[in-house]
Design a protein around this motif. Structure first.
Motif, mmCIF file in Angstrom:
data_model
loop_
_atom_site.group_PDB
_atom_site.id
_atom_site.type_symbol
_atom_site.label_atom_id
_atom_site.label_comp_id
_atom_site.label_asym_id
_atom_site.label_seq_id
_atom_site.Cartn_x
_atom_site.Cartn_y
_atom_site.Cartn_z
ATOM 1 N N LYS A 1 32.455 15.108 18.319
ATOM 2 C CA LYS A 1 32.446 14.240 19.497
ATOM 3 C C LYS A 1 33.266 12.976 19.232
ATOM 4 O O LYS A 1 34.083 12.579 20.069
ATOM 5 N N LEU A 2 33.052 12.366 18.087
ATOM 6 C CA LEU A 2 33.797 11.147 17.765
ATOM 7 C C LEU A 2 35.289 11.428 17.636
ATOM 8 O O LEU A 2 36.122 10.615 18.072
ATOM 9 N N LYS A 3 35.647 12.579 17.049
ATOM 10 C CA LYS A 3 37.065 12.947 16.941
ATOM 11 C C LYS A 3 37.687 13.139 18.316
ATOM 12 O O LYS A 3 38.792 12.655 18.575
ATOM 13 N N SER A 4 36.996 13.833 19.203
ATOM 14 C CA SER A 4 37.572 14.065 20.535
ATOM 15 C C SER A 4 37.605 12.780 21.365
ATOM 16 O O SER A 4 38.566 12.541 22.097
ATOM 17 N N ILE B 1 43.333 9.963 20.694
ATOM 18 C CA ILE B 1 44.570 9.195 20.848
ATOM 19 C C ILE B 1 44.695 8.177 19.722
ATOM 20 O O ILE B 1 45.759 8.027 19.117
ATOM 21 N N MET B 2 43.603 7.488 19.424
ATOM 22 C CA MET B 2 43.615 6.492 18.367
ATOM 23 C C MET B 2 43.919 7.157 17.017
ATOM 24 O O MET B 2 44.675 6.617 16.207
ATOM 25 N N ILE B 3 43.368 8.340 16.774
ATOM 26 C CA ILE B 3 43.610 9.061 15.514
ATOM 27 C C ILE B 3 45.070 9.477 15.412
ATOM 28 O O ILE B 3 45.678 9.394 14.349
ATOM 29 N N VAL C 1 37.283 10.747 9.950
ATOM 30 C CA VAL C 1 36.006 11.008 10.604
ATOM 31 C C VAL C 1 34.940 10.087 10.021
ATOM 32 O O VAL C 1 34.105 9.549 10.759
ATOM 33 N N ASN C 2 34.961 9.880 8.712
ATOM 34 C CA ASN C 2 33.970 8.998 8.103
ATOM 35 C C ASN C 2 34.092 7.566 8.612
ATOM 36 O O ASN C 2 33.088 6.888 8.817
ATOM 37 N N LYS C 3 35.322 7.095 8.809
ATOM 38 C CA LYS C 3 35.503 5.748 9.371
ATOM 39 C C LYS C 3 34.906 5.678 10.767
ATOM 40 O O LYS C 3 34.262 4.691 11.131
ATOM 41 N N LEU C 4 35.105 6.728 11.555
ATOM 42 C CA LEU C 4 34.531 6.772 12.902
ATOM 43 C C LEU C 4 33.005 6.802 12.845
ATOM 44 O O LEU C 4 32.329 6.123 13.626
ATOM 45 N N LEU C 5 32.461 7.581 11.913
ATOM 46 C CA LEU C 5 31.004 7.652 11.758
ATOM 47 C C LEU C 5 30.438 6.287 11.363
ATOM 48 O O LEU C 5 29.441 5.837 11.948
ATOM 49 N N LEU C 6 31.055 5.627 10.395
ATOM 50 C CA LEU C 6 30.569 4.322 9.953
ATOM 51 C C LEU C 6 30.618 3.293 11.078
ATOM 52 O O LEU C 6 29.686 2.509 11.263
ATOM 53 N N GLN C 7 31.702 3.314 11.840
ATOM 54 C CA GLN C 7 31.832 2.401 12.980
ATOM 55 C C GLN C 7 30.744 2.687 14.008
ATOM 56 O O GLN C 7 30.124 1.773 14.550
#
Length: 125
Positions: free
Chosen positions: A25-28, A32-34, A42-48
């Motif tokens: 979900k966070l990846k999708s 665009i940002m990725i 993905v870990n950076k997104l999870l931590l955020q």
């Protein structure tokens, strides 16, 4: 009736699946940002996401907290991210390829705890 080990194993599998779903979900949501910044993982997104949703400030593993002189409080639930990938053997290759086994990357789950979930280790006098 399931044994304690089987129950823990089932819970671990369920939490791993939840981490997979959240990661996708966070990846999708941030595709665009990725694409614009390949250093975003993905870990950076999870931590955020953990910081925004649960107001965590300082996440460390159990061992890291222990090395700093803290003990994770009993019953605290971890925040999960993906660990360093490991290569695992998944079986022999077809007969036309000599003595090689197929290998695949496996991403273990890494459990993190926030500063609010730990207490200083009490030393006996």
């Amino acid at each position: 009736m399931a044994t304690k080990k089987e129950t823990r194993s089932a819970l671990a599998k369920e939490r791993r699946e939840q981490l997979k779903v959240l990661s996708q979900k966070l990846k999708s949501d941030n595709a665009i940002m990725i694409m614009q910044d390949p250093t975003i993982t993905v870990n950076k997104l999870l931590l955020q996401w953990y910081k925004q949703k649960f107001n965590v400030s300082e996440l460390k593993t159990y061992e890291q907290w222990k090395n700093f002189g803290f003990q994770v409080k009993r019953g605290e639930e971890s925040y999960m991210v993906w660990g360093t990938p490991r290569t695992i053997k998944i079986g022999p290759k077809p007969e036309d390829e000599e003595d090689q086994e197929e290998k695949d990357d496996f991403f273990p789950v890494c459990h993190l705890f926030d500063a609010s979930q730990v207490a200083p280790i009490q030393t006996k006098k």
